[in-house]
Motif scaffolding. Structure first.
Motif, PDB file in Angstrom:
ATOM      1  N   GLN A   1       0.826  -1.203   0.000  1.00 48.44           N
ATOM      2  CA  GLN A   1       0.000   0.000   0.000  1.00 48.44           C
ATOM      3  C   GLN A   1       0.863   1.257   0.000  1.00 48.44           C
ATOM      4  OE1 GLN A   1      -3.184   0.051  -0.435  1.00 48.44           O
ATOM      5  NE2 GLN A   1      -3.483  -2.171  -0.334  1.00 48.44           N
ATOM      6  N   ALA A   2       1.987   1.204   0.715  1.00 45.07           N
ATOM      7  CA  ALA A   2       2.861   2.372   0.750  1.00 45.07           C
ATOM      8  C   ALA A   2       3.462   2.641  -0.629  1.00 45.07           C
ATOM      9  CB  ALA A   2       3.968   2.152   1.784  1.00 45.07           C
ATOM     10  N   ARG A   3       3.864   1.571  -1.344  1.00 47.91           N
ATOM     11  CA  ARG A   3       4.400   1.771  -2.697  1.00 47.91           C
ATOM     12  C   ARG A   3       3.348   2.367  -3.608  1.00 47.91           C
ATOM     13  NH1 ARG A   3       8.612  -0.957  -5.171  1.00 47.91           N
ATOM     14  NH2 ARG A   3       8.180   0.224  -7.049  1.00 47.91           N
TER      15      ARG A   3
ATOM     16  N   LEU B   1       4.445  -2.716 -10.579  1.00 52.97           N
ATOM     17  CA  LEU B   1       3.942  -3.033  -9.242  1.00 52.97           C
ATOM     18  C   LEU B   1       2.661  -3.849  -9.329  1.00 52.97           C
ATOM     19  CD1 LEU B   1       4.247  -2.665  -6.195  1.00 52.97           C
ATOM     20  CD2 LEU B   1       2.930  -0.554  -6.401  1.00 52.97           C
ATOM     21  N   GLU B   2       1.758  -3.469 -10.233  1.00 46.40           N
ATOM     22  CA  GLU B   2       0.514  -4.221 -10.378  1.00 46.40           C
ATOM     23  C   GLU B   2       0.791  -5.633 -10.893  1.00 46.40           C
ATOM     24  OE1 GLU B   2      -2.348  -3.299  -9.281  1.00 46.40           O
ATOM     25  OE2 GLU B   2      -1.489  -1.404  -8.618  1.00 46.40           O
ATOM     26  N   ALA B   3       1.787  -5.768 -11.765  1.00 45.49           N
ATOM     27  CA  ALA B   3       2.142  -7.114 -12.240  1.00 45.49           C
ATOM     28  C   ALA B   3       2.658  -7.963 -11.090  1.00 45.49           C
ATOM     29  CB  ALA B   3       3.185  -7.015 -13.346  1.00 45.49           C
ATOM     30  N   GLN B   4       3.415  -7.363 -10.167  1.00 48.32           N
ATOM     31  CA  GLN B   4       3.905  -8.112  -9.011  1.00 48.32           C
ATOM     32  C   GLN B   4       2.759  -8.497  -8.085  1.00 48.32           C
ATOM     33  OE1 GLN B   4       6.834  -5.465  -7.439  1.00 48.32           O
ATOM     34  NE2 GLN B   4       8.457  -6.190  -8.791  1.00 48.32           N
ATOM     35  N   VAL B   5       1.743  -7.646  -7.998  1.00 54.09           N
ATOM     36  CA  VAL B   5       0.566  -7.993  -7.184  1.00 54.09           C
ATOM     37  C   VAL B   5      -0.123  -9.218  -7.768  1.00 54.09           C
ATOM     38  CG1 VAL B   5      -1.702  -7.201  -6.440  1.00 54.09           C
ATOM     39  CG2 VAL B   5       0.242  -5.638  -6.376  1.00 54.09           C
TER      40      VAL B   5
ATOM     41  N   ARG C   1       1.105   9.644  -5.349  1.00 58.74           N
ATOM     42  CA  ARG C   1       1.468  11.015  -4.986  1.00 58.74           C
ATOM     43  C   ARG C   1       2.457  11.600  -5.977  1.00 58.74           C
ATOM     44  NH1 ARG C   1       1.852   8.924   0.389  1.00 58.74           N
ATOM     45  NH2 ARG C   1       4.137   8.967   0.149  1.00 58.74           N
ATOM     46  N   GLY C   2       3.398  10.763  -6.435  1.00 56.35           N
ATOM     47  CA  GLY C   2       4.362  11.253  -7.422  1.00 56.35           C
ATOM     48  C   GLY C   2       3.695  11.654  -8.726  1.00 56.35           C
ATOM     49  N   GLN C   3       2.734  10.840  -9.198  1.00 60.49           N
ATOM     50  CA  GLN C   3       2.039  11.175 -10.433  1.00 60.49           C
ATOM     51  C   GLN C   3       1.206  12.447 -10.282  1.00 60.49           C
ATOM     52  OE1 GLN C   3       0.026   7.423 -10.907  1.00 60.49           O
ATOM     53  NE2 GLN C   3       1.477   6.711 -12.464  1.00 60.49           N
TER      54      GLN C   3
ATOM     55  N   LEU D   1       7.190   6.886 -13.889  1.00 61.84           N
ATOM     56  CA  LEU D   1       6.330   6.499 -12.774  1.00 61.84           C
ATOM     57  C   LEU D   1       5.211   5.574 -13.230  1.00 61.84           C
ATOM     58  CD1 LEU D   1       5.997   9.858 -10.786  1.00 61.84           C
ATOM     59  CD2 LEU D   1       7.341   7.834 -10.182  1.00 61.84           C
ATOM     60  N   ALA D   2       4.663   5.824 -14.430  1.00 62.71           N
ATOM     61  CA  ALA D   2       3.618   4.935 -14.944  1.00 62.71           C
ATOM     62  C   ALA D   2       4.158   3.535 -15.183  1.00 62.71           C
ATOM     63  CB  ALA D   2       3.039   5.521 -16.234  1.00 62.71           C
ATOM     64  N   THR D   3       5.388   3.442 -15.679  1.00 64.02           N
ATOM     65  CA  THR D   3       6.000   2.127 -15.876  1.00 64.02           C
ATOM     66  C   THR D   3       6.178   1.407 -14.545  1.00 64.02           C
ATOM     67  OG1 THR D   3       7.150   2.937 -17.845  1.00 64.02           O
ATOM     68  CG2 THR D   3       8.004   0.932 -16.816  1.00 64.02           C
ATOM     69  N   GLN D   4       6.648   2.123 -13.517  1.00 65.59           N
ATOM     70  CA  GLN D   4       6.806   1.507 -12.202  1.00 65.59           C
ATOM     71  C   GLN D   4       5.462   1.051 -11.643  1.00 65.59           C
ATOM     72  OE1 GLN D   4       8.993   4.071  -9.557  1.00 65.59           O
ATOM     73  NE2 GLN D   4      10.519   4.589 -11.119  1.00 65.59           N
ATOM     74  N   ALA D   5       4.416   1.820 -11.900  1.00 64.35           N
ATOM     75  CA  ALA D   5       3.085   1.430 -11.411  1.00 64.35           C
ATOM     76  C   ALA D   5       2.613   0.151 -12.090  1.00 64.35           C
ATOM     77  CB  ALA D   5       2.093   2.558 -11.655  1.00 64.35           C
ATOM     78  N   ARG D   6       2.847   0.036 -13.391  1.00 61.21           N
ATOM     79  CA  ARG D   6       2.464  -1.198 -14.096  1.00 61.21           C
ATOM     80  C   ARG D   6       3.252  -2.391 -13.575  1.00 61.21           C
ATOM     81  NH1 ARG D   6       2.499   2.347 -18.631  1.00 61.21           N
ATOM     82  NH2 ARG D   6       4.586   1.601 -19.193  1.00 61.21           N
TER      83      ARG D   6
END
Length: 581
Positions: A383-385, A438-442, A391-393, A431-436
């Motif tokens: 959740q923190a990630r 992260l969702e793949a890791q979920v 917030r960064g976006q 940041l969008a790439t990092q978000a994708r």
């Protein structure tokens, strides 16, 4: 602005036609028109490399430079020059944009507009389809030429033959090398004698100083067997004899008779040699079941890396012996291996007890599964990630809005506005790439939980009969779950492959590395001296567990074999938790 150029062609014919030079000329012209200067070190090219693979020297150097954030833009003529597979294109584009490097295609410049992205996906799929179409056409064309006798199936002629250097694939240019042909004929004649063998023939060739097929190589049993089983020496070239994946020899009906060539041996002598090879194969050491070995074909030497074979002494003691201790003809090594004989009973007991412990404690498998698929995420960390990326976006969007307001108010110039907005958009894309990711890791964590439940069910079914298992049942289970046992200097490394689906549990041992079993990755458990905490090759700590009752080195034998007396006393052993290779 640091700009790089990338060009690629697939075949040497395109290289000779200056295909790469034409691409680079277009790219240089475009760069000069934009006022960009391209350094010589920033020009990357792949001459004669297929776009279906990412293993290209020019592309590897380009990716290294981009990873160092040394480039701002990469110019390419078309997406299919970057990669033929759409998945590879997306992978490379995301990799480049994540570091702030933009990719520009001359044939159709792309932006972040949804229509441009859709067009890029369509062009990637078309490029992949075009490559498949070209490969199928080439396969069918090659097959028609083979059936018509116009094309040789090999690029390098067999030992004893030469080809026309001007037409290396033309069957009409095949001729005999008289020196090598005489040696081939002698090999067939000598092996056809009553008391000869492949090992004896190999020793004879090395003793006589005969030139091997490969310059700088040596004669070995495999090379001799390949020559003795090749029907080209009877005067007929065949295609399609061997299937590469999985490797096997096709039936005679599936062979394609290409063209006749000058014969070296008669058909009658060739048939006699094949009959003798078949008879000797029935009495090979691997078919000897007089002495049972629980780890047959699974033990490797950790000193030299060669496989180990079973050996029973006149005293009745069984050992696993490294093949590197055999003669140079068998081991293909100039010096014998210095490893000691491995007591079979002790290492088999150790492996079986470690396997039983692994199946009765599946939590270790679940931990290794998590390490194989990614890091361990706690819910609060996840959740923190997510919140941090959100917030960064939001912050970048606010900065873009304030920058636009400043430009409209005349505070910043147009050039400064474009430069700063471009930097902000690049950060937003990262940041969008990092978000994708992260969702793949979920999603991957959810898959890990599902696989963990499947592993628990498998362990429950298997562990019920471990105590009463017969030798045949133990062997079957070891074939299922153990892929390699490596022994070196008193330490045993056991590599496991655990099935993660019911289909994987039904496969045979020959398919142990299929996707449904290798999804976990090989587990490694080490049994040895019980040394202090150390790191394995993946950087994961191994925690030794002391107090094993059946170590590899028992006090009355240790690791000492019949030819290794006096090399060291007994050692204690233990087992560690699984690591990941």
């Amino acid at each position: 602005m640091r700009v790089a150029l990338y060009a690629r062609v697939s075949t040497q014919r395109q290289v000779q036609a200056d295909g790469v030079i034409q691409q680079l000329d277009r790219l240089q012209t475009h760069a000069l028109a934009q006022g960009w200067t391209v350094a010589e070190d920033d020009i990357f090219r792949d001459d004669g490399h297929s776009g279906a693979s990412l293993k290209r020297p020019g592309l590897e150097r380009l990716r290294d430079r981009v990873a160092l954030r040394a480039l701002d833009r990469v110019l390419i003529t078309a997406p299919d020059r970057l990669a033929r597979h759409y998945v590879h294109q997306v992978l490379l584009l995301e990799e480049f944009t994540a570091t702030g490097c933009q990719v520009e295609f001359l044939d159709r410049p792309m932006s972040q507009d949804p229509h441009d992205q859709l067009l890029l996906q369509i062009r990637g799929a078309v490029a992949e389809y075009e490559r498949s179409l070209i490969a199928e056409r080439m396969r069918r064309g090659r097959l028609r030429k083979l059936q018509a006798g116009l094309l040789l199936p090999w690029t390098k002629p067999p030992y004893g033959y030469r080809v026309d250097p001007q037409r290396p694939r033309d069957p009409a240019g095949v001729r005999r090398d008289e020196v090598e042909a005489v040696l081939v004929a002698e090999m067939f004649a000598w092996y056809a004698e009553a008391d000869s063998s492949l090992f004896g023939l190999t020793r004879k060739l090395r003793r006589d100083g005969a030139a091997p097929p490969r310059a700088g190589g040596r004669w070995n049993v495999t090379t001799v067997r390949v020559i003795l089983t090749n029907p080209v020496y009877t005067g007929q070239v065949y295609a399609g004899r061997i299937q590469s994946a999985p490797y096997r020899l096709r039936s005679r009906e599936d062979w394609i008779a290409v063209a006749p060539v000058p014969p070296i041996v008669t058909q009658e002598l060739f048939d006699r040699v094949q009959d003798k090879l078949a008879r000797n194969r029935q009495f090979a050491r691997r078919n000897n079941t007089a002495h049972p070995y629980l780890l047959r074909a699974l033990v490797s030497c950790g000193v030299c890396g060669l496989a180990c074979f079973g050996r029973c002494m006149p005293t009745g003691h069984r050992y696993y012996c490294c093949r590197g201790k055999l003669s140079a003809v068998s081991s293909c090594r100039d010096t014998p291996c210095s490893s000691r004989f491995i007591p079979a009973e002790q290492v088999e007991t150790l492996v079986w007890e470690d396997l039983c412990q692994l199946l009765t404690q599946p939590e270790a498998i679940r931990q290794a599964l998590g390490r194989a698929h990614g890091e361990h995420w706690l819910p609060q960390e996840l959740q923190a990630r997510r919140e941090s990326l959100r917030r960064g976006q939001v912050s970048i969007q606010q900065q873009i809005e304030r920058l636009t307001e400043a430009y409209l108010a005349g505070v910043v110039s147009l050039e400064e506005y474009r430069r700063r907005r471009r930097e902000l958009e690049q950060r937003e894309q990262a940041l969008a790439t990092q978000a994708r990711q992260l969702e793949a890791q979920v999603d991957r964590q959810a898959e890990i939980e599902r696989l963990g439940l499947s592993l628990d069910e498998f362990c429950q079914r298997v562990r019920a009969g471990l105590a009463q298992a017969t030798w045949e049942q133990k062997r079957q289970l070891i074939e299922w779950l153990v892929t390699r046992v490596i022994v070196a200097n008193g330490e045993v490394e056991i590599r496991y492959v655990i099935p993660t689906s019911t289909r994987g549990q039904a496969d045979y041992f020959s398919q142990l590395r299929s996707d449904n079993r290798a999804a976990l990755g090989p587990l490694e458990r080490v049994a040895g001296r019980g040394d202090p905490l150390r790191e394995n090759r993946a950087g994961l700590p191994r925690r030794p567990v002391h107090g094993s009752n059946h170590g590899l080195a028992q006090s009355h034998q240790g690791l000492t074999g019949p030819s290794d007396l006096g090399r060291g006393g007994p050692e204690r052993s233990g087992a560690s938790t699984p690591g990941l290779r």
